[in-house]
Design a protein around this motif. Structure first.
Motif, PDB file in Angstrom:
ATOM      1  N   GLY A 202      -0.186  -1.886  -5.791  1.00 41.54           N
ATOM      2  CA  GLY A 202       1.105  -1.905  -6.320  1.00 41.54           C
ATOM      3  C   GLY A 202       1.761  -0.737  -6.504  1.00 41.54           C
ATOM      4  N   GLU A 203       1.062   0.275  -6.354  1.00 42.78           N
ATOM      5  CA  GLU A 203       1.709   1.620  -6.509  1.00 42.78           C
ATOM      6  C   GLU A 203       2.190   2.272  -5.481  1.00 42.78           C
ATOM      7  N   MET A 204       3.614   1.537  -4.874  1.00 43.42           N
ATOM      8  CA  MET A 204       4.202   1.779  -3.745  1.00 43.42           C
ATOM      9  C   MET A 204       4.875   3.400  -3.572  1.00 43.42           C
ATOM     10  N   ASP A 205       5.368   3.690  -4.767  1.00 40.24           N
ATOM     11  CA  ASP A 205       5.886   5.000  -4.702  1.00 40.24           C
ATOM     12  C   ASP A 205       4.889   6.001  -4.518  1.00 40.24           C
ATOM     13  N   GLU A 206       3.617   6.015  -4.977  1.00 38.95           N
ATOM     14  CA  GLU A 206       2.522   6.998  -4.753  1.00 38.95           C
ATOM     15  C   GLU A 206       2.237   6.834  -3.277  1.00 38.95           C
ATOM     16  N   ALA A 207       1.993   5.413  -2.811  1.00 36.72           N
ATOM     17  CA  ALA A 207       1.637   5.768  -1.603  1.00 36.72           C
ATOM     18  C   ALA A 207       2.653   6.134  -0.449  1.00 36.72           C
ATOM     19  N   LEU A 208       3.992   6.041  -0.946  1.00 33.93           N
ATOM     20  CA  LEU A 208       5.125   6.500  -0.001  1.00 33.93           C
ATOM     21  C   LEU A 208       5.036   7.936   0.120  1.00 33.93           C
ATOM     22  N   ARG A 209       4.699   8.527  -1.249  1.00 27.92           N
ATOM     23  CA  ARG A 209       4.876  10.080  -1.367  1.00 27.92           C
ATOM     24  C   ARG A 209       3.707  10.666  -0.558  1.00 27.92           C
ATOM     25  N   ILE A 210       2.424  10.094  -0.406  1.00 28.41           N
ATOM     26  CA  ILE A 210       1.212  10.405   0.256  1.00 28.41           C
ATOM     27  C   ILE A 210       1.765  10.409   1.906  1.00 28.41           C
ATOM     28  N   HIS A 211       2.110   9.362   2.323  1.00 33.43           N
ATOM     29  CA  HIS A 211       2.378   8.948   3.727  1.00 33.43           C
ATOM     30  C   HIS A 211       3.603  10.204   4.125  1.00 33.43           C
ATOM     31  N   ARG A 212       4.477  10.472   3.184  1.00 34.24           N
ATOM     32  CA  ARG A 212       5.751  11.290   3.664  1.00 34.24           C
ATOM     33  C   ARG A 212       5.550  12.842   3.346  1.00 34.24           C
ATOM     34  N   GLU A 213       4.687  13.024   2.233  1.00 33.28           N
ATOM     35  CA  GLU A 213       4.657  14.553   1.785  1.00 33.28           C
ATOM     36  C   GLU A 213       3.347  15.053   2.508  1.00 33.28           C
ATOM     37  N   ILE A 214       2.269  14.243   2.612  1.00 39.06           N
ATOM     38  CA  ILE A 214       0.773  14.862   3.131  1.00 39.06           C
ATOM     39  C   ILE A 214       0.508  14.523   4.398  1.00 39.06           C
ATOM     40  N   GLN A 215       0.667  13.185   4.968  1.00 38.34           N
ATOM     41  CA  GLN A 215       0.153  12.826   6.278  1.00 38.34           C
ATOM     42  C   GLN A 215       1.174  13.329   7.124  1.00 38.34           C
ATOM     43  N   LEU A 216       2.422  12.959   7.278  1.00 34.89           N
ATOM     44  CA  LEU A 216       3.411  13.266   8.266  1.00 34.89           C
ATOM     45  C   LEU A 216       3.499  14.734   8.694  1.00 34.89           C
ATOM     46  N   PRO A 217       3.743  15.524   7.562  1.00 31.80           N
ATOM     47  CA  PRO A 217       3.798  17.192   7.854  1.00 31.80           C
ATOM     48  C   PRO A 217       2.454  17.547   8.807  1.00 31.80           C
TER      49      PRO A 217
END
Length: 298
Positions: A202-217
């Motif tokens: 349920g830690e959606m903000d953390e999941a979103l941060r990892i996807h956007r800031e770590i993976q996508l780049p």
């Protein structure tokens, strides 16, 4: 790799033209790109062409690894591909063990475990990774490949709900190895799986941060269009849970499905279409939802 991704269609057209004298050199050099990106059909054809040529044991082992990858590891493989790939992996394992090719036998066990896992034979997959792949990679000094196998074990644990054990492997066994070797691609993949644990908790903000800031780049830097599409789809999944349904649908339609269409990943395209149809059905757009489901079935 970015240049290869940018010339993806050219690569598919070039592989059939590789001179006979360089076929095995190209197969060996392209293994990792094949594993992550394809194009599967062109690599399969090249490997089948290589079967008609004189070759050493080492060349045959590499050819079988490439053929197994192309048949069952690449997104879009159907059930017939997977069953054929399973036979290739079994053949490779027997071939390598009989000839004492320890490192290649470890790859065969790793690949066969992947196939069995995708078919639901998790216990046998775990046995292959734990008893054959990891010890073989360890003795051959293949740290990254060993981390791959440990990651597969974490995948099974994660799917079975043992999130703490899976997360421990990710953080203690996988990430340190990839970071030590500067392997940004596998680091990004592992971070994505850590994000999935966060989503499950349920830690959606953390999941979103990892996807956007770590993976996508990373995927953007490498030009990995498939990895980027998978990550964007995960971002859409999180946004849907957070209530931003319009943005989720936009991402699936504009950023994800076109990529799956381009690389021939029909299965992932169908899954994504199903998500869009679910969203439309939920807000009363029944005719459009039905149209998408019919297109998906076709």
């Amino acid at each position: 790799w970015q240049n290869l991704h940018e010339e993806y269609e050219t690569l598919a057209n070039w592989l059939p033209l590789v001179p006979a004298s360089r076929v095995f050199e190209v197969i060996a050099a392209g293994l990792y790109f094949l594993f992550t990106s394809g194009p599967a059909a062109a690599w399969i054809a090249l490997c089948e062409r290589a079967e008609t040529m004189d070759r050493t044991d080492d060349e045959e082992s590499i050819r079988l690894r490439a053929l197994g990858y192309a048949l069952c590891q690449f997104p879009g493989a159907d059930s017939d591909d997977i069953q054929r790939g399973k036979k290739i992996c079994e053949r490779k394992l027997q071939f390598d063990e009989h000839r004492g090719l320890t490192e290649e036998a470890s790859h065969a066990a790793f690949m066969l475990g992947d196939v069995l896992s995708s078919c639901g034979e998790l216990d046998e997959a775990l046995r292959l990774w734990q008893a054959k792949a990891i010890p073989g990679f360890d003795s051959a000094g293949c740290d990254i490949e060993k981390a791959w196998a440990q990651g597969r074990i974490a995948d099974v644990l994660q799917n079975r709900g043992d999130l703490d054990a899976a997360l421990r492997i990710r953080l203690q066994e996988e990430l340190p190895v990839y970071e030590l070797h500067g392997d940004v691609h596998n680091t990004a993949i592992t971070q994505g799986k850590i994000a999935n644990v966060a989503r499950t908790r349920g830690e959606m903000d953390e999941a979103l941060r990892i996807h956007r800031e770590i993976q996508l780049p990373v995927y953007e830097q490498l030009g990995d269009v498939h990895g980027k599409a998978v990550t964007q789809s995960m971002i859409a999944d999180v946004l849907r849970v957070q209530g931003d349904h319009d943005e989720a649908i936009r991402i699936w339609r504009e950023d994800v499905i076109p990529v799956y269409e381009r690389i021939g990943d029909a299965r992932s395209k169908a899954v994504t279409q199903g998500k869009i149809a679910d969203e439309l059905h939920g807000r009363g757009e029944l005719e459009e939802a039905l149209r998408i489901r019919r297109e998906k079935e076709l």
